[in-house]
Design a protein around this motif. Structure first.
Motif, mmCIF file in Angstrom:
data_model
loop_
_atom_site.group_PDB
_atom_site.id
_atom_site.type_symbol
_atom_site.label_atom_id
_atom_site.label_comp_id
_atom_site.label_asym_id
_atom_site.label_seq_id
_atom_site.Cartn_x
_atom_site.Cartn_y
_atom_site.Cartn_z
ATOM 1 N N UNK A 152 78.560 9.979 34.123
ATOM 2 C CA UNK A 152 79.494 11.096 34.228
ATOM 3 C C UNK A 152 80.780 10.590 34.872
ATOM 4 N N UNK A 153 81.908 10.906 34.245
ATOM 5 C CA UNK A 153 83.200 10.473 34.772
ATOM 6 C C UNK A 153 83.839 11.566 35.614
ATOM 7 N N UNK A 154 83.577 12.829 35.212
ATOM 8 C CA UNK A 154 84.341 13.909 35.814
ATOM 9 C C UNK A 154 83.654 15.228 35.516
ATOM 10 N N UNK A 155 83.629 16.085 36.523
ATOM 11 C CA UNK A 155 83.178 17.459 36.336
ATOM 12 C C UNK A 155 84.307 18.357 36.816
ATOM 13 N N UNK A 156 84.620 19.377 36.023
ATOM 14 C CA UNK A 156 85.507 20.420 36.514
ATOM 15 C C UNK A 156 84.750 21.721 36.337
ATOM 16 N N UNK A 157 84.517 22.418 37.440
ATOM 17 C CA UNK A 157 83.706 23.617 37.343
ATOM 18 C C UNK A 157 84.400 24.838 37.897
ATOM 19 N N UNK A 158 84.241 25.943 37.174
ATOM 20 C CA UNK A 158 84.551 27.256 37.747
ATOM 21 C C UNK A 158 83.204 27.761 38.221
ATOM 22 N N UNK A 159 82.926 27.625 39.535
ATOM 23 C CA UNK A 159 81.569 27.841 40.024
ATOM 24 C C UNK A 159 81.487 29.003 41.002
ATOM 25 N N UNK A 160 82.580 29.733 41.154
ATOM 26 C CA UNK A 160 82.538 30.919 42.005
ATOM 27 C C UNK A 160 83.052 32.115 41.223
ATOM 28 N N UNK A 161 82.170 33.066 40.959
ATOM 29 C CA UNK A 161 82.507 34.214 40.116
ATOM 30 C C UNK A 161 83.534 35.135 40.747
ATOM 31 N N UNK A 162 83.432 35.340 42.049
ATOM 32 C CA UNK A 162 84.336 36.279 42.728
ATOM 33 C C UNK A 162 85.788 35.833 42.606
ATOM 34 N N UNK A 179 95.154 43.505 46.451
ATOM 35 C CA UNK A 179 94.715 44.696 45.710
ATOM 36 C C UNK A 179 93.455 44.406 44.903
ATOM 37 N N UNK A 180 93.450 43.267 44.196
ATOM 38 C CA UNK A 180 92.288 42.936 43.369
ATOM 39 C C UNK A 180 91.069 42.691 44.252
ATOM 40 N N UNK A 181 91.280 42.028 45.374
ATOM 41 C CA UNK A 181 90.167 41.763 46.287
ATOM 42 C C UNK A 181 89.565 43.072 46.795
ATOM 43 N N UNK A 182 90.424 44.008 47.182
ATOM 44 C CA UNK A 182 89.926 45.295 47.674
ATOM 45 C C UNK A 182 89.106 45.996 46.596
ATOM 46 N N UNK A 183 89.606 45.935 45.359
ATOM 47 C CA UNK A 183 88.891 46.582 44.259
ATOM 48 C C UNK A 183 87.564 45.867 43.996
ATOM 49 N N UNK A 184 87.586 44.531 44.048
ATOM 50 C CA UNK A 184 86.358 43.751 43.831
ATOM 51 C C UNK A 184 85.330 44.089 44.902
ATOM 52 N N UNK A 185 85.797 44.303 46.117
ATOM 53 C CA UNK A 185 84.870 44.676 47.194
ATOM 54 C C UNK A 185 84.265 46.047 46.921
ATOM 55 N N UNK A 186 85.099 46.986 46.454
ATOM 56 C CA UNK A 186 84.614 48.335 46.153
ATOM 57 C C UNK A 186 83.569 48.294 45.041
ATOM 58 N N UNK A 187 83.761 47.389 44.079
ATOM 59 C CA UNK A 187 82.838 47.296 42.934
ATOM 60 C C UNK A 187 81.609 46.439 43.248
ATOM 61 N N UNK A 188 81.595 45.814 44.433
ATOM 62 C CA UNK A 188 80.458 44.970 44.791
ATOM 63 C C UNK A 188 80.560 43.555 44.242
ATOM 64 N N UNK A 189 81.709 43.200 43.634
ATOM 65 C CA UNK A 189 81.896 41.822 43.147
ATOM 66 C C UNK A 189 82.241 40.873 44.290
ATOM 67 N N UNK A 190 82.763 41.437 45.379
ATOM 68 C CA UNK A 190 83.116 40.605 46.527
ATOM 69 C C UNK A 190 82.456 41.190 47.766
ATOM 70 N N UNK A 191 82.099 40.297 48.680
ATOM 71 C CA UNK A 191 81.456 40.720 49.922
ATOM 72 C C UNK A 191 82.468 41.416 50.835
#
Lengths: 444, 444
Positions: A152-162, A179-191
């Motif tokens: 393996x030469x390289x990994x690029x990952x999007x590994x955090x959904x929030x 604003x998006x963070x506050x909404x994500x928290x309300x929806x349970x996508x963010x802690x």
């Protein structure tokens, strides 16, 4: 139904993932037995509080607060409690009592992985952890086994959904991070406390695990360079868009040539997490919402991508159940567990020695000689300019006032330390009003 | 270097994949030994003709025409000859002499898989075949192990690089199939006899292997419905594009509910290969060139996609080498091999009973009542219309001549047999001049 050997399965933790694992084990028991070649009997679920509300309807009599007794009688122990202690103690106890173990605990593996894998090696047990990186996406077995003969030469990952959800909403709607963070928290996508996600701690733990597998070496969490997304604002996203880029929080694991005298091969690795610009034509650019994806470049296999749900109780439970079936098959087959492959012992270079491309955005005085000064400072700092774009921000409104221009500079590959020293010199040069942003460009 | 146990590796075949496997084994021997925990000694390469030209520079003394003697002394046997015989005989001989085996032979596994897996079960050997479906893309372990605790509902795979290359060129350039095929042959992307690819035989073999793994059941190749791409012309591609679709040759493996009285669950499966319309917004639509991708929908994990190079000597060698390292680790760990999980015994429904959406393109007489006749015929045949678009192809040029209109009808889900009988009735109805195309629509 075939008369299978019975294996005793103990579950530690009944949160979002654990309760789904228990429910699916009970619902699909007969089918899983056929696949495993063994009956998987859920003998108990250890929890801290017997009366806590649960997401699924599980038989009361399975619950216990006595984890230690539960572990002693189990063939397979599943640790889904999270956190370091008592998860670490319980896992070691399970291994030493002869059980195979399944865990989704990335924090534990990223910090105490070596201790746990060594304990398993000592007694011939096996540790399964498909759910510990990128949730439901099968990435552990591909790296550990399928690509075990490749380099393996390289990994690029999007590994955090929030954070991907937040950056994606900012990109598609021009919204502000707060604003998006506050909404994500309300929806349970963010802690409620989003630090682990937005500051990149979660991604750094996964990066350590992925890099360790990909390069067959030990990667201490402390060696992972980490930057979060809190510095990203709507204007950066917008100017990235105009330049054909999107901003993603990337976990980058890279094999570097000629970067070390320590290894005989001269090879070293770099593991880092930061928000970076990536071309909209790159496959990772079209990973939207809370999805995860891991892009792998290997010497023989070329480019591969693994895409799917990176989190979620039932999605993560899929990966845990696959590990339980694997553990059961191994138990039946006999033999000792296959340990982790970490013999490469590759040195890990500090981020200052890593080279990447950059996009530097500056607000400068709009007067003769300024571009020459900026260009000269970059050149003196061993940072080579690839592209430059100058636009007027503020026209001078009186004859002797000085207007403000915006400079967006794309660099060739530059060493991180050179770049950051050069940006400091630019900021102090007298012609730069403001360093608007300095972002790395990944994925050529 | 650590003093490892030595495992004797025998290679059968030195074609595009085999010669790369041998070269990589020799070049990266020390590194692979560290990963496997065993020294991998390539003891010989069996070929038919010692003097045939090879793609890589391999030591002459490794070559032999005596495959049987080579096999007898090996711990791990790698079969990369292709074809049914003598590959089948050699593999069985290797298994019975106590070796673990690695193969990339999809034709053999799709036709004689059960025999080979049972032979391995008998002696406790293990069969590895990551390279047999979708080349370098790790898809076997994810289906076999990572998703072993989940319930796969559906797989849609682009598993043949040659046909994807052809359809992609037709889509991006408006080219004709014959022209692109000729060019692909000149470039080595397509065989001189392209039948296996363009008629879907290769994809059908891979579909049988993937379905067997995904549904834990035996899928005889003869039960896979197969249609190739030779009926696809530039006008179909163009009209697909106008409707927001792209045409891909898809391997579809699907779990069906309530389709069988045979299984207690009422479940059955369908496995089929055909060119189908797929929305341009679907992740599979952006798989270009000779790339492969496998899109998996599972009950708990949700949607996953695996993407990469589907063919090529060195790419496929990556998958083979991963299998060799896995086989070596298992050899060292001891225990018996883990057999295939095929106990689900799901019935396979004939394609006539499968329901999909369709796009039907007709040329009809442009006169009153024709649309009513067509719509009535569809309704009588239990085919429900979702969308319809009529355009004029030929205006009538004299007062008593009849013009020609084109009808493009999108249907709701309809049973294949109903649909095909209905199309026959339309063709015979007197108002339809020509059935231009009937294509399935996949990927809702």
């Amino acid at each position: 139904m075939t008369d299978y050997r019975r294996l005793r399965v103990a579950l530690l933790g009944a949160g979002a993932v654990g309760s789904q694992v228990a429910a699916l084990l009970l619902r699909h028991g007969a089918e899983l037995a056929d696949r495993a070649g063994a009956e998987l009997e859920l003998v108990g679920i250890a929890v801290r509080d017997l009366d806590a509300p649960r997401e699924t309807d599980l038989p009361r009599e399975l619950f216990t607060t006595d984890a230690e007794t539960l572990i002693m009688g189990a063939d397979i122990v599943i640790e889904l409690m999270g956190g370091i202690e008592p998860a670490r103690t319980y896992l070691l106890q399970a291994i030493n009592s002869g059980a195979d173990v399944v865990t989704a605990n990335k924090a534990l593996l990223a910090t105490h992985g070596t201790e746990i894998f060594e304990a398993a090696d000592q007694v011939g047990a096996q540790v399964y952890y498909e759910a510990a990186a990128a949730g439901a996406i099968p990435i552990i077995r591909p790296l550990r086994d399928s690509l075990a003969g490749d380099r393996v030469q390289r990994i690029m990952g999007i590994v955090n959904g929030t954070t991907n959800y937040i950056l994606d909403r900012m990109d598609t709607e021009g919204a502000d991070l707060a604003d998006v963070l506050a909404e994500a928290q309300a929806l349970g996508y963010a802690e409620a406390d989003p630090t682990a996600d937005v500051e990149g701690f979660d991604a750094a733990q996964k990066a350590a695990i992925l890099a360790s597998l990909a390069f067959h070496t030990t990667v201490p969490l402390s060696t992972v360079h980490r930057e979060g997304i809190t510095g990203i604002d709507a204007s950066m996203i917008e100017s990235a868009r105009r330049a054909g880029y999107v901003i993603k929080l990337l976990a980058v694991c890279e094999r570097l040539q000629g970067e070390s005298d320590a290894a005989a091969s001269g090879e070293a690795i770099s593991v880092r997490v930061y928000p970076a610009l990536i071309s909209r034509a790159h496959p990772l650019a079209s990973v939207h919402g809370a999805h995860n994806a891991v892009f792998v470049q290997a010497e023989a296999a070329g480019s591969l991508m693994f895409y799917g749900a990176g989190a979620g109780g039932v999605q993560t439970a899929s990966a845990v159940l696959g590990d339980i079936v694997s553990a059961a098959r191994r138990h039946i087959a006999g033999g000792v567990g296959v340990g982790e492959s970490t013999r490469a012992n590759l040195p890990i270079v500090p981020v200052g020695r890593v080279t990447t491309r950059y996009q530097i955005t500056l607000e400068v005085d709009d007067r003769p000689g300024v571009l020459a000064t900026v260009a000269g400072t970059l050149s003196d700092g061993r940072v080579s300019i690839a592209t430059v774009e100058q636009t007027i921000v503020d026209d001078a409104d009186t004859a002797d006032a000085v207007g403000v221009a915006r400079l967006v500079i794309g660099t060739h590959k530059a060493r991180e330390q050179d770049l950051s020293e050069t940006v400091d010199r630019l900021a102090a040069s007298g012609v730069v009003e403001r360093v608007v942003s300095v972002l790395r460009v990944e994925g050529d």
